[in-house]
Motif scaffolding. Structure first.
Motif, mmCIF file in Angstrom:
data_model
loop_
_atom_site.group_PDB
_atom_site.id
_atom_site.type_symbol
_atom_site.label_atom_id
_atom_site.label_comp_id
_atom_site.label_asym_id
_atom_site.label_seq_id
_atom_site.Cartn_x
_atom_site.Cartn_y
_atom_site.Cartn_z
ATOM 1 N N GLN A 155 0.832 -1.206 0.000
ATOM 2 C CA GLN A 155 0.000 0.000 0.000
ATOM 3 C C GLN A 155 0.865 1.255 0.000
ATOM 4 O OE1 GLN A 155 -3.412 0.016 -0.349
ATOM 5 N NE2 GLN A 155 -3.018 2.207 -0.714
ATOM 6 N N SER B 283 5.902 15.254 -11.144
ATOM 7 C CA SER B 283 4.998 15.688 -12.214
ATOM 8 C C SER B 283 5.325 17.085 -12.733
ATOM 9 C CB SER B 283 3.544 15.670 -11.719
ATOM 10 O OG SER B 283 3.135 14.349 -11.441
ATOM 11 N N THR C 207 3.476 6.196 -5.473
ATOM 12 C CA THR C 207 3.371 6.500 -6.905
ATOM 13 C C THR C 207 2.144 7.358 -7.208
ATOM 14 O OG1 THR C 207 2.247 4.376 -7.282
ATOM 15 C CG2 THR C 207 4.630 4.432 -7.598
ATOM 16 N N GLN C 208 1.029 7.153 -6.497
ATOM 17 C CA GLN C 208 -0.159 7.990 -6.720
ATOM 18 C C GLN C 208 0.138 9.446 -6.375
ATOM 19 O OE1 GLN C 208 -3.320 6.173 -4.455
ATOM 20 N NE2 GLN C 208 -3.622 4.499 -5.933
ATOM 21 N N ASN C 209 0.907 9.662 -5.319
ATOM 22 C CA ASN C 209 1.247 11.028 -4.933
ATOM 23 C C ASN C 209 2.310 11.637 -5.846
ATOM 24 O OD1 ASN C 209 -0.171 12.017 -2.283
ATOM 25 N ND2 ASN C 209 0.198 9.824 -1.990
ATOM 26 N N LYS D 39 1.990 1.917 -3.515
ATOM 27 C CA LYS D 39 0.902 2.467 -4.335
ATOM 28 C C LYS D 39 0.670 3.938 -4.003
ATOM 29 C CE LYS D 39 -1.678 -1.845 -5.083
ATOM 30 N NZ LYS D 39 -2.941 -2.582 -4.788
ATOM 31 N N ASP D 40 0.659 4.248 -2.718
ATOM 32 C CA ASP D 40 0.446 5.639 -2.300
ATOM 33 C C ASP D 40 1.597 6.534 -2.771
ATOM 34 O OD1 ASP D 40 -1.861 4.813 -1.082
ATOM 35 O OD2 ASP D 40 -1.064 4.877 0.968
ATOM 36 N N SER E 198 3.585 17.676 -7.752
ATOM 37 C CA SER E 198 4.663 16.934 -7.100
ATOM 38 C C SER E 198 5.995 17.264 -7.774
ATOM 39 C CB SER E 198 4.414 15.428 -7.188
ATOM 40 O OG SER E 198 4.732 14.938 -8.483
ATOM 41 N N PRO F 6 4.259 -0.978 -8.695
ATOM 42 C CA PRO F 6 3.273 -0.086 -9.325
ATOM 43 C C PRO F 6 3.758 0.375 -10.701
ATOM 44 C CG PRO F 6 3.616 0.518 -7.033
ATOM 45 C CD PRO F 6 4.665 -0.505 -7.358
ATOM 46 N N SER G 91 0.329 10.242 1.973
ATOM 47 C CA SER G 91 1.070 11.201 1.133
ATOM 48 C C SER G 91 2.354 11.691 1.787
ATOM 49 C CB SER G 91 0.183 12.411 0.823
ATOM 50 O OG SER G 91 -0.106 13.137 2.017
ATOM 51 N N ARG H 233 2.167 11.222 -8.964
ATOM 52 C CA ARG H 233 1.389 11.624 -10.134
ATOM 53 C C ARG H 233 0.593 12.913 -9.914
ATOM 54 N NH1 ARG H 233 1.189 7.609 -13.989
ATOM 55 N NH2 ARG H 233 1.651 5.472 -13.301
ATOM 56 N N LYS H 234 0.479 13.360 -8.690
ATOM 57 C CA LYS H 234 -0.270 14.591 -8.431
ATOM 58 C C LYS H 234 0.355 15.772 -9.154
ATOM 59 C CE LYS H 234 -2.402 13.429 -3.972
ATOM 60 N NZ LYS H 234 -2.499 13.787 -2.532
#
Length: 647
Positions: A503, A520, A509-511, A506-507, A517, A563, A622, A513-514
């Motif tokens: 988890q 990004s 990589t999701q953050n 996953k968190d 960041s 991920p 995050s 992508r914000k």
């Protein structure tokens, strides 16, 4: 160059008018060549001149220390260096007068780079500077840069108000005075050596740290001798004087002999000695052993004083490095190695500023970081000279110095100095002070996740070495070497036990992508057309990611465990399953050596020059990316992270 290290992505723009350059580099010695090599690979337009008609033919620097060999390997240049079959110094021998006062005897030997230093290459590589220069020149030619010879600098002006884009104008002239040209540049760099025209024009003074100066005689040649340690690095003290022996390639040997010192009653800084006089002196020092010269390749007499430039730049447009900034004795073999790190430090910072990643203030850290190292070098040089000149080391001290002191044992001054000296001479002792790049408790980035408990990596120091297995091909590799010198920050995601960190990954990589960041915000403009085979920079020119699991390779499935964002770096996914003698009881040695929990892992951000910037925990939510956003915000050109509410 090793094809695996050939840069496939370039940021700079070489399509400029003929008289406009990103940088003008004066001097094609080690510091200028490494700077030029990095910037040429990253796509910058370079004017590089040297006042000599050809590369160094004989003499000059010849020692590549372990950390520098790491760097050359990381640049893909080590194979070309080693192809010349250089001498390798694993041990240093000390010789002193016999108790009877006749002749000399060996009083001790010890490792050049002892085992308490975790070095990949625990030896000093000795090779003629001209051959080293040619390795860089060959790489430059592959990237479209030729050294303009024999040309010199006649003047320069820096005026950012008048010309914001190309504020530096440089007047160049062929040494015969028949050809001249004036070019415009964003930067000017002096790698001219101790007699720097640029430094003189800037009226930057040299501060002399040690009032004692010396005149040295240096001779390279092939000898016939019965001295048993002629293939070793030796420091020899006798009643007739002192000499240092340095083995070289092609059966050559270098002899350093002190001809005069400012402590002499008849001190004369212009004192000289003939080739024959130095040879006769060497013969007396080496008694009862004999020595004869089959040929002498190079001989020189030169004064050496400890000096450091008061500034390395005045406007962060005109810079200096190498011997233009610091001079010291040749005994410790640090000149070329310090120059290499000067160049690398400046290269990536210019790159990040010009490519739009970092604020121009990043350039201020070049002087503060590198001047500190030069100061430490001069302090070390004086201590090193005193350590080995004032007393002969006893055999028991030599033996003790190579081992760790036992519990409760207090090391004597010789052992302490020896260990400090070895770490410094190897290059692994370089330590940058806290600043925006090197996190500390006073850094703007503040989070409970930063510097997790047990962390062994120190910010401002080189990343700890570790061996891991690359998942895609089962190759056992050196983790710190897996990302080449590509101008990118290296983000090592130590993923621990995947069943526990799934988890958190996953968190993470999701953050990433914000929208705002650090990742990004600096995506490539051509991200949709990047080659499938781009290994290191598929998303951004400024970040390369590695993922390391505390698992056996056979249990890792990239499509299942990694991920998507990190899986794009599939060639940089590793199993931490290689045993290491330094942490013999660890299940995951790389995690253990880093001081990261084998279950929960952590994240290490390493600067483009290989020094640790920040270490964080790998946590769900995050927090990890938030902490890294704060870290990069300290020097990046754009706002990062979530907007914060104003009270």
């Amino acid at each position: 160059m090793d094809e695996n290290f050939t840069p496939t992505e370039k940021v700079g723009d070489k399509q400029k008018p003929s008289n406009e350059y990103d940088i003008v580099i004066i001097g094609a010695g080690p510091v200028g060549l490494l700077l030029s090599t990095c910037l040429a690979r990253w796509g910058y337009k370079i004017k590089h001149i040297d006042n000599r008609p050809e590369p160094t033919k004989t003499g000059r620097a010849d020692g590549i220390q372990p950390r520098s060999l790491d760097l050359l390997r990381n640049m893909g240049l080590k194979p070309a260096i080693m192809a010349h079959e250089p001498a390798k110094v694993y041990e240093v021998a000390f010789w002193d007068p016999t108790s009877a006062g006749k002749g000399i005897q060996r009083t001790g030997t010890w490792a050049s780079c002892p085992s308490f230093i975790d070095a990949r290459y625990p030896f000093t590589t000795l090779l003629h500077q001209g051959l080293i220069e040619r390795v860089f020149i060959s790489d430059l030619e592959k990237n479209g840069v030729e050294i303009q010879r024999p040309w010199t600098i006649k003047g320069f002006r820096s005026d950012e108000a008048k010309s914001p884009k190309y504020p530096v104008e440089v007047d160049l002239e062929h040494v015969d005075g028949k050809q001249r040209e004036t070019v415009k540049a964003k930067y000017l760099f002096s790698g001219e050596g101790a007699r720097s025209f640029v430094r003189d024009q800037l009226k930057i003074g040299i501060k002399h740290k040690d009032p004692i100066a010396h005149v040295w005689g240096v001779m390279d040649g092939v000898v016939k001798t019965d001295f048993p340690d002629i293939k070793m690095k030796c420091t020899i003290h006798s009643e007739h004087g002192s000499i240092m022996v340095i083995p070289r390639e092609d059966n050559m040997v270098r002899l350093y002999i002190q001809i005069a010192s400012s402590t002499d009653k008849d001190w004369n800084p212009r004192k000289s000695a003939t080739e024959e006089e130095v040879q006769n002196s060497a013969k007396r020092i080496l008694e009862p052993y004999s020595i004869e010269w089959e040929r002498v390749e190079w001989y020189s007499v030169y004064p050496i004083g400890q000096g450091i430039a008061e500034k390395y730049t005045l406007d962060h447009r005109v810079f200096m490095g190498g011997d233009a900034c610091h001079t010291h004795s040749p005994k410790a073999g640090q000149g070329m190695n310090t120059a290499f790190l000067d160049a690398l430090n400046l290269a990536w910072k210019i790159h990040h500023v010009e490519a739009g990643f970092a604020d121009r203030s990043l350039l201020h850290s070049y002087e503060s970081e590198r001047k500190l190292i030069a100061e430490n070098l001069l302090n070390f040089d004086a201590k090193y000279a005193a350590l080995f000149s004032q007393r002969a080391p006893a055999a028991k001290d030599v033996a003790a110095a190579t081992e760790k002191a036992g519990a409760g044992e207090e090391e004597n001054q010789f052992i302490k100095t020896f260990k400090e000296s070895c770490e410094f001479t190897s290059g692994y002792g370089v330590a940058y002070d806290p600043n925006s790049l090197n996190w500390s408790s006073s850094h703007p980035a503040q989070s409970d996740l930063i510097n997790p408990k047990g962390n062994k990596n120190r910010t401002g120091r080189i990343l700890i070495n570790s061996n891991v297995t690359r998942v895609v091909d089962a190759n056992v590799v050196h983790l710190e070497q897996e990302i080449p010198v590509n101008g990118s920050f290296r983000v090592y995601v130590f993923a621990g036990n995947v069943s526990k960190t799934q988890q958190a990954l996953k968190d993470f990589t999701q953050n990433l992508r914000k929208k705002n960041s650090f990742f990004s915000t600096y995506l490539r403009k051509d991200i949709d057309t990047v080659s499938h085979h781009e290994r290191h920079n598929p998303h951004s020119h400024f970040f390369t990611f590695c993922t390391i699991f505390a698992s056996k390779r056979s249990s890792i499935e990239i499509s299942r465990d990694v991920p998507d964002l990190l899986a794009r770096y599939r060639d940089n996914v590793y199993a931490d399953d290689i045993w290491d003698q330094r942490v013999p009881d660890a299940k995951a040695a790389a995690h253990a050596k880093m001081g990261l929990d084998e279950e929960s892992g952590g994240v290490i951000v390493v600067r483009p020059d290989g020094y640790v910037g920040i270490v964080t925990a790998l946590a769900e939510g995050s927090g990890t990316v938030d902490a890294l956003n704060q870290y990069f915000s300290a020097f990046c050109s754009k706002a990062l992270g979530e907007p914060r509410a104003q009270l």
